[in-house]
Design a protein around this motif. Structure first.
Motif, PDB file in Angstrom:
ATOM      1  N   VAL A  89      71.084  50.970   1.296  1.00 54.58           N
ATOM      2  CA  VAL A  89      70.423  51.327   0.052  1.00 54.58           C
ATOM      3  C   VAL A  89      69.731  50.088  -0.504  1.00 54.58           C
ATOM      4  O   VAL A  89      70.361  49.041  -0.668  1.00 54.58           O
ATOM      5  CB  VAL A  89      71.460  51.861  -0.975  1.00 54.58           C
ATOM      6  N   PRO A  90      68.422  50.166  -0.756  1.00 51.32           N
ATOM      7  CA  PRO A  90      67.719  48.991  -1.268  1.00 51.32           C
ATOM      8  C   PRO A  90      68.124  48.712  -2.718  1.00 51.32           C
ATOM      9  O   PRO A  90      68.349  49.637  -3.498  1.00 51.32           O
ATOM     10  CB  PRO A  90      66.248  49.396  -1.181  1.00 51.32           C
ATOM     11  N   PRO A  91      68.254  47.431  -3.065  1.00 54.02           N
ATOM     12  CA  PRO A  91      68.601  47.107  -4.453  1.00 54.02           C
ATOM     13  C   PRO A  91      67.437  47.427  -5.382  1.00 54.02           C
ATOM     14  O   PRO A  91      66.278  47.338  -4.994  1.00 54.02           O
ATOM     15  CB  PRO A  91      68.878  45.606  -4.415  1.00 54.02           C
ATOM     16  N   THR A  92      67.768  47.814  -6.567  1.00 54.46           N
ATOM     17  CA  THR A  92      66.725  48.107  -7.563  1.00 54.46           C
ATOM     18  C   THR A  92      66.985  47.276  -8.800  1.00 54.46           C
ATOM     19  O   THR A  92      68.057  46.731  -9.004  1.00 54.46           O
ATOM     20  CB  THR A  92      66.728  49.596  -7.953  1.00 54.46           C
ATOM     21  N   ASP A  93      65.984  47.208  -9.640  1.00 55.79           N
ATOM     22  CA  ASP A  93      66.118  46.478 -10.900  1.00 55.79           C
ATOM     23  C   ASP A  93      66.693  47.370 -11.999  1.00 55.79           C
ATOM     24  O   ASP A  93      66.925  46.915 -13.113  1.00 55.79           O
ATOM     25  CB  ASP A  93      64.752  45.942 -11.341  1.00 55.79           C
ATOM     26  N   PRO A 105      74.604  53.087  -6.214  1.00 54.19           N
ATOM     27  CA  PRO A 105      74.404  53.522  -4.831  1.00 54.19           C
ATOM     28  C   PRO A 105      75.361  54.661  -4.483  1.00 54.19           C
ATOM     29  O   PRO A 105      76.419  54.819  -5.091  1.00 54.19           O
ATOM     30  CB  PRO A 105      74.718  52.268  -4.016  1.00 54.19           C
ATOM     31  N   ASP A 106      74.972  55.452  -3.534  1.00 52.43           N
ATOM     32  CA  ASP A 106      75.796  56.557  -3.073  1.00 52.43           C
ATOM     33  C   ASP A 106      77.072  55.994  -2.439  1.00 52.43           C
ATOM     34  O   ASP A 106      77.018  55.158  -1.549  1.00 52.43           O
ATOM     35  CB  ASP A 106      75.003  57.385  -2.064  1.00 52.43           C
ATOM     36  N   ARG A 107      78.211  56.453  -2.917  1.00 46.98           N
ATOM     37  CA  ARG A 107      79.495  55.934  -2.428  1.00 46.98           C
ATOM     38  C   ARG A 107      79.687  56.187  -0.943  1.00 46.98           C
ATOM     39  O   ARG A 107      80.239  55.349  -0.239  1.00 46.98           O
ATOM     40  CB  ARG A 107      80.642  56.573  -3.213  1.00 46.98           C
ATOM     41  N   ASP A 108      79.236  57.343  -0.470  1.00 46.85           N
ATOM     42  CA  ASP A 108      79.422  57.644   0.948  1.00 46.85           C
ATOM     43  C   ASP A 108      78.597  56.702   1.830  1.00 46.85           C
ATOM     44  O   ASP A 108      79.057  56.270   2.886  1.00 46.85           O
ATOM     45  CB  ASP A 108      79.060  59.098   1.246  1.00 46.85           C
ATOM     46  N   LEU A 109      77.383  56.377   1.391  1.00 46.96           N
ATOM     47  CA  LEU A 109      76.568  55.438   2.158  1.00 46.96           C
ATOM     48  C   LEU A 109      77.196  54.043   2.170  1.00 46.96           C
ATOM     49  O   LEU A 109      77.239  53.379   3.213  1.00 46.96           O
ATOM     50  CB  LEU A 109      75.152  55.360   1.592  1.00 46.96           C
ATOM     51  N   VAL A 110      77.678  53.613   1.028  1.00 42.80           N
ATOM     52  CA  VAL A 110      78.331  52.299   0.940  1.00 42.80           C
ATOM     53  C   VAL A 110      79.593  52.291   1.799  1.00 42.80           C
ATOM     54  O   VAL A 110      79.867  51.326   2.518  1.00 42.80           O
ATOM     55  CB  VAL A 110      78.652  51.939  -0.525  1.00 42.80           C
ATOM     56  N   ARG A 111      80.336  53.386   1.762  1.00 42.26           N
ATOM     57  CA  ARG A 111      81.566  53.483   2.557  1.00 42.26           C
ATOM     58  C   ARG A 111      81.246  53.426   4.053  1.00 42.26           C
ATOM     59  O   ARG A 111      81.900  52.709   4.811  1.00 42.26           O
ATOM     60  CB  ARG A 111      82.296  54.790   2.224  1.00 42.26           C
ATOM     61  N   ARG A 164      81.160  50.315   9.077  1.00 40.29           N
ATOM     62  CA  ARG A 164      80.396  49.753  10.187  1.00 40.29           C
ATOM     63  C   ARG A 164      80.569  48.238  10.255  1.00 40.29           C
ATOM     64  O   ARG A 164      80.759  47.667  11.324  1.00 40.29           O
ATOM     65  CB  ARG A 164      78.920  50.105  10.055  1.00 40.29           C
ATOM     66  N   LYS A 165      80.531  47.587   9.093  1.00 35.54           N
ATOM     67  CA  LYS A 165      80.720  46.137   9.050  1.00 35.54           C
ATOM     68  C   LYS A 165      82.111  45.750   9.544  1.00 35.54           C
ATOM     69  O   LYS A 165      82.262  44.772  10.283  1.00 35.54           O
ATOM     70  CB  LYS A 165      80.521  45.609   7.626  1.00 35.54           C
ATOM     71  N   ILE A 166      83.116  46.515   9.148  1.00 34.31           N
ATOM     72  CA  ILE A 166      84.482  46.229   9.587  1.00 34.31           C
ATOM     73  C   ILE A 166      84.602  46.363  11.099  1.00 34.31           C
ATOM     74  O   ILE A 166      85.207  45.512  11.763  1.00 34.31           O
ATOM     75  CB  ILE A 166      85.491  47.138   8.847  1.00 34.31           C
ATOM     76  N   ALA A 167      84.012  47.404  11.661  1.00 29.44           N
ATOM     77  CA  ALA A 167      84.071  47.591  13.118  1.00 29.44           C
ATOM     78  C   ALA A 167      83.368  46.436  13.840  1.00 29.44           C
ATOM     79  O   ALA A 167      83.870  45.936  14.858  1.00 29.44           O
ATOM     80  CB  ALA A 167      83.435  48.921  13.501  1.00 29.44           C
ATOM     81  N   THR A 168      82.234  45.998  13.316  1.00 27.10           N
ATOM     82  CA  THR A 168      81.514  44.872  13.911  1.00 27.10           C
ATOM     83  C   THR A 168      82.343  43.597  13.835  1.00 27.10           C
ATOM     84  O   THR A 168      82.417  42.832  14.804  1.00 27.10           O
ATOM     85  CB  THR A 168      80.162  44.664  13.196  1.00 27.10           C
ATOM     86  N   LEU A 169      82.973  43.362  12.705  1.00 28.91           N
ATOM     87  CA  LEU A 169      83.800  42.165  12.537  1.00 28.91           C
ATOM     88  C   LEU A 169      85.022  42.197  13.453  1.00 28.91           C
ATOM     89  O   LEU A 169      85.433  41.155  13.978  1.00 28.91           O
ATOM     90  CB  LEU A 169      84.230  42.025  11.077  1.00 28.91           C
ATOM     91  N   GLN A 170      85.602  43.373  13.658  1.00 33.20           N
ATOM     92  CA  GLN A 170      86.753  43.476  14.558  1.00 33.20           C
ATOM     93  C   GLN A 170      86.352  43.139  15.992  1.00 33.20           C
ATOM     94  O   GLN A 170      87.094  42.467  16.714  1.00 33.20           O
ATOM     95  CB  GLN A 170      87.361  44.870  14.481  1.00 33.20           C
ATOM     96  N   LYS A 171      85.176  43.605  16.415  1.00 36.03           N
ATOM     97  CA  LYS A 171      84.696  43.268  17.761  1.00 36.03           C
ATOM     98  C   LYS A 171      84.424  41.776  17.872  1.00 36.03           C
ATOM     99  O   LYS A 171      84.747  41.149  18.874  1.00 36.03           O
ATOM    100  CB  LYS A 171      83.421  44.041  18.079  1.00 36.03           C
ATOM    101  N   ILE A 182      86.080  51.929  -3.670  1.00 31.78           N
ATOM    102  CA  ILE A 182      85.399  53.206  -3.491  1.00 31.78           C
ATOM    103  C   ILE A 182      86.395  54.344  -3.542  1.00 31.78           C
ATOM    104  O   ILE A 182      86.180  55.358  -4.212  1.00 31.78           O
ATOM    105  CB  ILE A 182      84.600  53.243  -2.171  1.00 31.78           C
ATOM    106  N   SER A 183      87.521  54.199  -2.841  1.00 26.81           N
ATOM    107  CA  SER A 183      88.507  55.289  -2.813  1.00 26.81           C
ATOM    108  C   SER A 183      89.213  55.431  -4.160  1.00 26.81           C
ATOM    109  O   SER A 183      89.627  56.536  -4.539  1.00 26.81           O
ATOM    110  CB  SER A 183      89.532  55.078  -1.703  1.00 26.81           C
TER     111      SER A 183
END
Length: 176
Positions: free
Chosen positions: A8-12, A18-24, A29-36, A170-171
């Motif tokens: 989600v692009p930042p806005t002024d 931002p949509d919670r589901d998109l952020v979640r 995805r970031k967590i999975a990348t960091l685990q790898k 988020i949860s």
């Protein structure tokens, strides 16, 4: 091809949430990348151990260079020069890793270290001194790669912890 949601692009607009589901999804995805990424140190260590096993057998499964190629390569460096370069490389690598750890850098060069250490095995092999110097290269390699592995693991663990905090928030505020 698997499609990931666009961030989600930042806005002024301060009222924009931002949509919670998109952020979640992005956080997961970031967590999975960091685990790898955290396991990269173990892969580099495994590769180094395989190369070390080959060096222990004096690379006997590889064909020897023909005399013409050996003559083209010239005389190998002296054992003292190779050993001095190994000591210099080891201390330089350790200092660089420790400085990256202190600076919180996410850089990782474990596979490059495997390449350099393999070169030291090769230099000792061509100088016909691998038997006497095998353990020096092996100990230096284990030290460097263990420190590099610890560095990337701690960096990723801290980043995963921060991302997990985002998921917890988020949860906590999720609509029932």
């Amino acid at each position: 091809m698997k499609r990931t949601p666009e961030p989600v692009p930042p806005t002024d607009n301060p009222d924009f949430l931002p949509d919670r589901d998109l952020v979640r999804q992005e956080t997961l995805r970031k967590i999975a990348t960091l685990q790898k990424r955290a396991n990269r140190g173990l892969w580099a260590m495994a590769l180094f151990i395989l190369v070390s096993m080959a060096a222990l057998w004096d690379f006997s499964f590889l064909p020897s260079f023909p005399p013409a190629i050996r003559a083209l390569l010239g005389k190998p460096p002296s054992i003292t020069m190779i050993s001095g370069a190994l000591v210099l490389y080891t201390f330089s690598a350790i200092i660089l890793i420790l400085s990256r750890m202190m600076g919180g850098s996410e850089e990782y060069s474990g596979f490059a270290h495997v390449g350099y250490l393999t070169a030291f095995y090769g230099f000792y092999h061509f100088a016909k001194a691998l038997d006497e110097n095998y353990w020096a290269v092996f100990a230096a390699g284990l030290t460097i790669l263990a420190l590099e592995s610890y560095h990337i693991w701690t960096f990723c663990s801290e980043a995963i912890r921060k991302e997990q905090e985002v998921l917890d928030i988020i949860s906590k505020y999720r609509k029932p």
